[in-house]
Design an enzyme around this catalytic site. Structure first.
Site, short mmCIF file in Angstrom:
data_model
loop_
_atom_site.label_atom_id
_atom_site.label_comp_id
_atom_site.label_asym_id
_atom_site.label_seq_id
_atom_site.Cartn_x
_atom_site.Cartn_y
_atom_site.Cartn_z
N HIS A 66 41.78 90.44 -26.80
CA HIS A 66 41.24 90.36 -28.15
C HIS A 66 40.23 91.47 -28.35
O HIS A 66 39.62 91.95 -27.39
CB HIS A 66 40.60 88.99 -28.43
CG HIS A 66 39.62 88.56 -27.39
ND1 HIS A 66 40.01 88.00 -26.19
CD2 HIS A 66 38.27 88.61 -27.35
CE1 HIS A 66 38.95 87.73 -25.46
NE2 HIS A 66 37.87 88.10 -26.14
N HIS B 111 36.74 92.34 -30.48
CA HIS B 111 35.65 91.81 -31.28
C HIS B 111 35.31 92.78 -32.40
O HIS B 111 35.12 93.99 -32.14
CB HIS B 111 34.38 91.64 -30.44
CG HIS B 111 34.48 90.61 -29.37
ND1 HIS B 111 34.03 89.32 -29.54
CD2 HIS B 111 34.96 90.67 -28.11
CE1 HIS B 111 34.22 88.64 -28.42
NE2 HIS B 111 34.79 89.43 -27.53
P1 5GP Z 1 35.26 87.24 -24.67
O1 5GP Z 1 33.95 86.78 -24.05
O2 5GP Z 1 36.44 86.72 -23.88
O3 5GP Z 1 35.32 88.71 -24.92
O4 5GP Z 1 35.29 86.60 -26.11
C1 5GP Z 1 35.74 85.33 -26.38
C2 5GP Z 1 35.25 84.99 -27.76
O5 5GP Z 1 36.06 83.96 -28.27
C3 5GP Z 1 33.81 84.50 -27.82
O6 5GP Z 1 33.08 85.32 -28.73
C4 5GP Z 1 33.92 83.06 -28.30
O7 5GP Z 1 32.89 82.69 -29.18
C5 5GP Z 1 35.27 83.05 -28.99
N1 5GP Z 1 36.01 81.81 -28.94
C6 5GP Z 1 36.25 81.06 -27.82
N2 5GP Z 1 37.02 79.99 -28.12
C7 5GP Z 1 37.29 80.09 -29.45
C8 5GP Z 1 38.05 79.28 -30.36
O8 5GP Z 1 38.64 78.27 -30.00
N3 5GP Z 1 38.12 79.69 -31.65
C9 5GP Z 1 37.48 80.83 -32.08
N4 5GP Z 1 37.61 81.15 -33.37
N5 5GP Z 1 36.74 81.60 -31.26
C10 5GP Z 1 36.65 81.24 -29.97
#
Ligand code: 5GP
Ligand code: ZN
Length: 134
Positions: free
Chosen positions: A99, A101
Site C-alpha cells: 500500500h 500512504h
Molecule cells: P503500514 O504501517 O503497514 O505501512 O500501514 C498500515 C496502515 O493501515 C496504518 O496506517 C493503519 O492505520 C491502516 N489500517 C490498518 N488496518 C486498517 C483497516 O482495517 N482499515 C483501514 N482503512 N486502515 C487500516
C-alpha cells in the site's frame, strides 16, 4: 490471499470509506490517520510488498498517487503532501499487502516523518557503490 484484510477491503468484501476505485486499485481513508485526509492506495491483487509488486502495477500506482495527491490537495487545501510506502516490519510495515500512504500535510500539524541525518562516510560510499554497481 484468504486472510489478508487489505485484499478484502480492496475487493469490496469489507466496506471502507472509498475515495477512488478502478479495475486495479481502491483508495481508502486510513482508519488511523496521521493527518486529515490520510489515505491508502491498495492494489486489488495481493502483493506483500514492493518486491512482489509487478512493474505494471508499480507504474500505475505511482500515476494514481500523483492523481490522488492533486485531488486531495485541491479538496482539503493542505499545504504539502507526503507519499510513504513501508516494506518489512523493520521499516514500519504492519499490514503485509502493498500500500502507499497519501498524507496531506498542514502547517504546524506535528506529523513526525523525519529522521536524524547521519553523515555519509567515504567507506560507506565506496562500499555501496561497489555493491550496487557490480
Ligand atoms: P503500514 O504501517 O503497514 O505501512 O500501514 C498500515 C496502515 O493501515 C496504518 O496506517 C493503519 O492505520 C491502516 N489500517 C490498518 N488496518 C486498517 C483497516 O482495517 N482499515 C483501514 N482503512 N486502515 C487500516
Ligand atoms: Zn492482500
Amino acid at each position: 490471499m484468504d486472510n489478508c484484510i487489505f485484499c478484502k477491503i480492496a475487493n469490496g468484501e469489507i466496506l471502507s470509506a472509498t475515495l477512488y476505485e478502478d479495475e486495479d486499485f481502491r483508495v481508502i481513508l486510513d482508519l488511523g490517520p496521521a493527518s486529515k485526509g490520510h489515505a491508502l492506495i491498495l492494489p486489488k491483487t495481493h502483493a506483500a510488498n514492493i518486491y512482489e509488486l509487478s512493474d505494471e502495477l508499480a507504474g500505475k500506482a505511482m500515476i494514481l498517487a500523483k492523481k490522488m495527491a492533486k485531488k486531495l490537495t485541491d479538496a482539503l487545501n493542505c499545504d504539502g503532501f507526503n507519499i510513504v510506502q513501508n516494506n518489512g516490519e523493520v521499516a514500519g510495515q504492519t499490514v503485509f499487502h502493498f500500500h502507499m500512504h497519501l498524507i496531506p500535510r498542514y502547517k504546524g500539524d506535528g506529523v513526525g516523518l523525519t529522521w536524524t541525518p547521519g553523515k555519509l562516510s567515504d567507506e560507506d560510499r565506496d562500499d555501496i557503490l561497489h555493491k550496487v554497481n557490480n
